[in-house]
Structures are given as structure tokens and as C-alpha cells.
Scaffold this motif. Structure first.
Motif, PDB file in Angstrom:
ATOM      1  N   ILE A 146       0.821  -1.208   0.000  1.00 57.27           N
ATOM      2  CA  ILE A 146       0.000   0.000   0.000  1.00 57.27           C
ATOM      3  C   ILE A 146       0.858   1.263   0.000  1.00 57.27           C
ATOM      4  CG2 ILE A 146      -1.636   1.390   1.344  1.00 57.27           C
ATOM      5  CD1 ILE A 146      -2.715  -1.271   2.475  1.00 57.27           C
ATOM      6  N   GLY A 147       1.904   1.265   0.823  1.00 56.70           N
ATOM      7  CA  GLY A 147       2.640   2.503   1.049  1.00 56.70           C
ATOM      8  C   GLY A 147       3.946   2.667   0.310  1.00 56.70           C
ATOM      9  N   LYS A 148       4.435   1.627  -0.336  1.00 53.51           N
ATOM     10  CA  LYS A 148       5.777   1.695  -0.914  1.00 53.51           C
ATOM     11  C   LYS A 148       5.927   2.789  -1.972  1.00 53.51           C
ATOM     12  CE  LYS A 148       4.824  -2.059  -4.229  1.00 53.51           C
ATOM     13  NZ  LYS A 148       4.946  -1.336  -5.493  1.00 53.51           N
ATOM     14  N   GLY A 149       4.837   3.138  -2.653  1.00 55.87           N
ATOM     15  CA  GLY A 149       4.912   4.173  -3.668  1.00 55.87           C
ATOM     16  C   GLY A 149       4.616   5.570  -3.158  1.00 55.87           C
ATOM     17  N   ASN A 150       4.362   5.698  -1.848  1.00 57.40           N
ATOM     18  CA  ASN A 150       3.999   6.979  -1.244  1.00 57.40           C
ATOM     19  C   ASN A 150       5.212   7.553  -0.516  1.00 57.40           C
ATOM     20  OD1 ASN A 150       3.042   8.981   0.586  1.00 57.40           O
ATOM     21  ND2 ASN A 150       0.994   8.082   0.550  1.00 57.40           N
ATOM     22  N   PRO A 151       5.762   8.678  -0.980  1.00 54.08           N
ATOM     23  CA  PRO A 151       6.960   9.221  -0.329  1.00 54.08           C
ATOM     24  C   PRO A 151       6.737   9.625   1.124  1.00 54.08           C
ATOM     25  CG  PRO A 151       6.078  10.765  -1.963  1.00 54.08           C
ATOM     26  CD  PRO A 151       5.359   9.481  -2.160  1.00 54.08           C
ATOM     27  N   VAL A 152       5.523  10.049   1.456  1.00 54.55           N
ATOM     28  CA  VAL A 152       5.232  10.405   2.845  1.00 54.55           C
ATOM     29  C   VAL A 152       5.281   9.156   3.720  1.00 54.55           C
ATOM     30  CG1 VAL A 152       3.537  11.408   4.418  1.00 54.55           C
ATOM     31  CG2 VAL A 152       3.826  12.375   2.129  1.00 54.55           C
ATOM     32  N   ALA A 153       4.667   8.076   3.241  1.00 52.68           N
ATOM     33  CA  ALA A 153       4.688   6.818   3.988  1.00 52.68           C
ATOM     34  C   ALA A 153       6.121   6.339   4.169  1.00 52.68           C
ATOM     35  CB  ALA A 153       3.859   5.766   3.266  1.00 52.68           C
ATOM     36  N   ARG A 154       6.887   6.378   3.098  1.00 50.10           N
ATOM     37  CA  ARG A 154       8.279   5.923   3.189  1.00 50.10           C
ATOM     38  C   ARG A 154       9.068   6.768   4.184  1.00 50.10           C
ATOM     39  NH1 ARG A 154       7.993   6.010  -2.586  1.00 50.10           N
ATOM     40  NH2 ARG A 154       9.543   7.713  -2.597  1.00 50.10           N
ATOM     41  N   GLY A 155       8.753   8.049   4.241  1.00 47.74           N
ATOM     42  CA  GLY A 155       9.423   8.913   5.200  1.00 47.74           C
ATOM     43  C   GLY A 155       9.114   8.526   6.634  1.00 47.74           C
ATOM     44  N   PHE A 156       7.844   8.289   6.922  1.00 49.40           N
ATOM     45  CA  PHE A 156       7.462   7.857   8.270  1.00 49.40           C
ATOM     46  C   PHE A 156       8.126   6.529   8.623  1.00 49.40           C
ATOM     47  CE2 PHE A 156       3.658  10.737   8.027  1.00 49.40           C
ATOM     48  CZ  PHE A 156       3.915  11.424   9.198  1.00 49.40           C
ATOM     49  N   TRP A 157       8.114   5.583   7.695  1.00 44.62           N
ATOM     50  CA  TRP A 157       8.714   4.278   7.956  1.00 44.62           C
ATOM     51  C   TRP A 157      10.197   4.406   8.288  1.00 44.62           C
ATOM     52  CZ3 TRP A 157       6.498   1.357   3.063  1.00 44.62           C
ATOM     53  CH2 TRP A 157       5.106   1.219   3.215  1.00 44.62           C
ATOM     54  N   ALA A 158      10.885   5.267   7.554  1.00 49.09           N
ATOM     55  CA  ALA A 158      12.323   5.412   7.765  1.00 49.09           C
ATOM     56  C   ALA A 158      12.641   6.138   9.075  1.00 49.09           C
ATOM     57  CB  ALA A 158      12.945   6.155   6.586  1.00 49.09           C
ATOM     58  N   ILE A 159      11.963   7.262   9.318  1.00 46.78           N
ATOM     59  CA  ILE A 159      12.235   8.054  10.527  1.00 46.78           C
ATOM     60  C   ILE A 159      11.843   7.282  11.786  1.00 46.78           C
ATOM     61  CG2 ILE A 159      11.596  10.142  11.790  1.00 46.78           C
ATOM     62  CD1 ILE A 159      11.262  11.507   9.024  1.00 46.78           C
ATOM     63  N   GLY A 160      10.682   6.625  11.724  1.00 46.36           N
ATOM     64  CA  GLY A 160      10.198   5.893  12.887  1.00 46.36           C
ATOM     65  C   GLY A 160      10.734   4.483  13.000  1.00 46.36           C
ATOM     66  N   ARG A 161      11.539   4.047  12.022  1.00 47.27           N
ATOM     67  CA  ARG A 161      12.037   2.668  11.989  1.00 47.27           C
ATOM     68  C   ARG A 161      10.894   1.690  12.229  1.00 47.27           C
ATOM     69  NH1 ARG A 161      16.919   1.381  11.505  1.00 47.27           N
ATOM     70  NH2 ARG A 161      16.726  -0.560  12.718  1.00 47.27           N
TER      71      ARG A 161
END
Length: 292
Positions: free
Chosen positions: A168-183
Motif C-alpha cells: 500500500i505505502g511503498k509508492g507513497n513518499p510520505v509513507a516511506r518517510g514515516f517508515w524510515a524516521i520511525g524505523r
């Protein structure tokens, strides 16, 4: 013959008409407890990194969710106000026994269990809980509940498909940002745009581990007996969309996602609520959905 002995004779002689069946009172819990991790706690369902128990699919009381508790309360007001949320964000299967002990202390006669995402969402694959360990922990926790509340019932929800959340989120830059920052769930969500063979294989292994947890839940619930109901992988196979996810992490369900879980799980235990004359039949367990 006295009037008393005459009445006794009539009572002895009366036979129920053919086809008349005894019907037991439908089951109605009085105290309900949610056990599990951040999903059942309603984490991020109503605010920025907040636990939102009111939006929980299990014991929430917010009208937007129509939780299992809200639906049970509509059937019988005796349960009103007796909805206890003992789920704790970050919990793994190792924490379930402690939550069960607290549920027993609150005299819960119905508990829901949704736990396992955090057993797979760790920093490295090698740290994921082995299926055998997960199964033993859940079995021991449910044995505690049976011993402490022998008349109680248990609903076990399957662990969601973590790979679906990645899709669902892999193509969403906002989602990817949250995933990376929040680990967030690195085993599945690290390097989300990579199409390398190694990263595809990693995601598939994590998904397989979650499927293994769900197979373990089915076995534990079947061994518990008719007072336990597994959802038959209903939550695991749900095709969640971005509209079901929290905008604060693109991982946890928002109110709409919690509502979907409530709707799907409640449907799996509805027979408990209509006629207790026969023992409920556990839901079938379909094979896991194909790898996406």
C-alpha cells in the motif's frame, strides 16, 4: 388424590410435543477485555502517536468504529461500561500471559486476542520470534485464562498481512518517510522501493513467518475447544487500502481500519450470540493468500 399429588402426576406425565427443542439462553458476556499490541490499543487511530482505546476494534466505544463491544452492548446493556483495554503498544507474544493475568483480575468473561505483528516487526530477521516459541507462549497464556475464568470465551484474530501494508505505502513518499524516521517494522518495510532479489526474498520470509503465526493460532484455538474462536485468517487476508491506515505512520489502522476489523471479526462469532443450544463450530481456516 390430593391437589398436590395430582399436579405432580400431571407434571410427570407431560411430554414435550415432537419436534420441540430445548433452547439455551444466548451467550452474553458481562466483562470484556482486549488483549494484544498496538492494533487493539487503537494506537495512532485518533491522534499523533497516541493510544486511542476508544477507537479499538475490540473494546472501543467511539461510534465511528462500531467495535465488538459496541455491538455486544446493543444486544445487552449489562456489558455497558465493562470494556477493559489491556492491550499495550509494542507487546509481543511474551507479554500475553501478563495481560491474561490482568484480565482475570478484572473478571473478564470474554477476551479478544490480536498479537504477533511485533514478533515479526523487529530490527533484523534473526530476531523474529520462532513459530514454535510463539505458539507455546499463546497456548500458555490461554491456558491461564481457562484456569482463571473457566467459563470464559476467547476470540483470536489473525495477524495482518504485513506485506500488504508494504504494498500500500511503498509508492507513497510520505509513507516511506514515516517508515524510515520511525524505523517502523524494518524486517518488512526497510528499503521499501528496492526490487532486488534479496529484498523480495526478505519480504516473503517475513510474510511466511506471519502466516506461520496464524497457523499456530488456529492450532491453539482448536485445542482450547469450542469456547475459543479463531477468525480463519479473516484479518490476514483483508485487502486494506491507504484509507484504512493512520496518516501518522501508514502502518496502524485508523478508525476506518479498526471498523473493518470489528465488522469482519464480529461476523465470525455471531452464532455464539443467537443460540447456545449447540456448541459453536470453529471457523474454517483457508490457506494464506498468495504472495503479492
Amino acid at each position: 388424590m390430593t391437589a398436590l399429588t395430582g399436579l405432580a402426576a400431571l407434571a410427570t406425565a407431560w411430554v414435550a410435543p415432537a419436534g420441540t427443542a430445548r433452547t439455551a439462553q444466548p451467550w452474553r458476556p458481562v466483562v470484556m477485555a482486549a488483549l494484544g499490541d498496538s492494533i487493539s490499543a487503537g494506537f495512532n487511530a485518533c491522534g499523533w502517536y497516541l493510544t486511542c482505546a476508544s477507537r479499538s476494534w475490540s473494546t472501543g466505544d467511539h461510534q465511528s468504529v462500531r467495535s465488538q463491544y459496541a455491538r455486544l452492548r446493543a444486544l445487552d446493556t449489562a456489558i455497558a461500561g465493562h470494556n477493559v483495554n489491556l492491550a499495550v503498544p509494542g507487546s509481543t507474544s511474551a507479554d500475553l500471559a501478563g495481560q491474561v493475568t490482568r484480565a482475570i483480575g478484572r473478571r473478564a468473561d470474554y477476551v479478544t486476542v490480536l498479537i504477533g505483528a511485533q514478533d515479526a516487526c523487529v530490527s533484523e530477521e534473526r530476531l523474529m520470534t520462532p513459530v514454535a516459541v510463539y505458539e507455546r507462549r499463546v497456548a500458555e497464556a490461554l491456558a491461564l485464562f481457562r484456569a482463571g475464568r473457566p467459563g470464559g470465551r476467547v476470540f483470536v484474530a489473525s495477524v495482518p498481512d504485513l506485506k500488504r501494508l508494504w504494498q500500500i505505502g511503498k509508492g507513497n513518499p510520505v509513507a516511506r518517510g514515516f517508515w524510515a524516521i520511525g524505523r517502523i517494522c524494518p524486517t518488512m518495510l526497510a528499503r521499501p522501493t528496492s526490487t532486488s532479489a534479496a529484498n523480495r526474498a526478505r519480504r516473503d520470509r517475513v510474510r511466511a513467518r506471519v502466516a506461520g503465526y496464524n497457523a499456530a493460532l488456529a492450532r491453539v484455538c482448536a485445542a482450547y475447544g469450542p469456547a475459543c474462536r479463531f477468525d480463519g485468517n479473516e484479518v490476514f487476508r483483508q485487502r486494506f487500502t491507504v484509507g484504512h491506515l493512520s496518516p501518522w505512520d501508514f502502518f496502524h489502522p485508523n478508525a476506518a481500519g479498526q471498523k473493518l476489523i470489528a465488522e469482519k471479526t464480529y461476523a465470525m462469532m455471531r452464532d455464539w450470540l443467537t443460540d447456545d443450544a449447540t456448541e459453536p463450530v470453529p471457523a474454517p481456516v483457508p490457506a494464506p493468500a498468495p504472495v503479492l
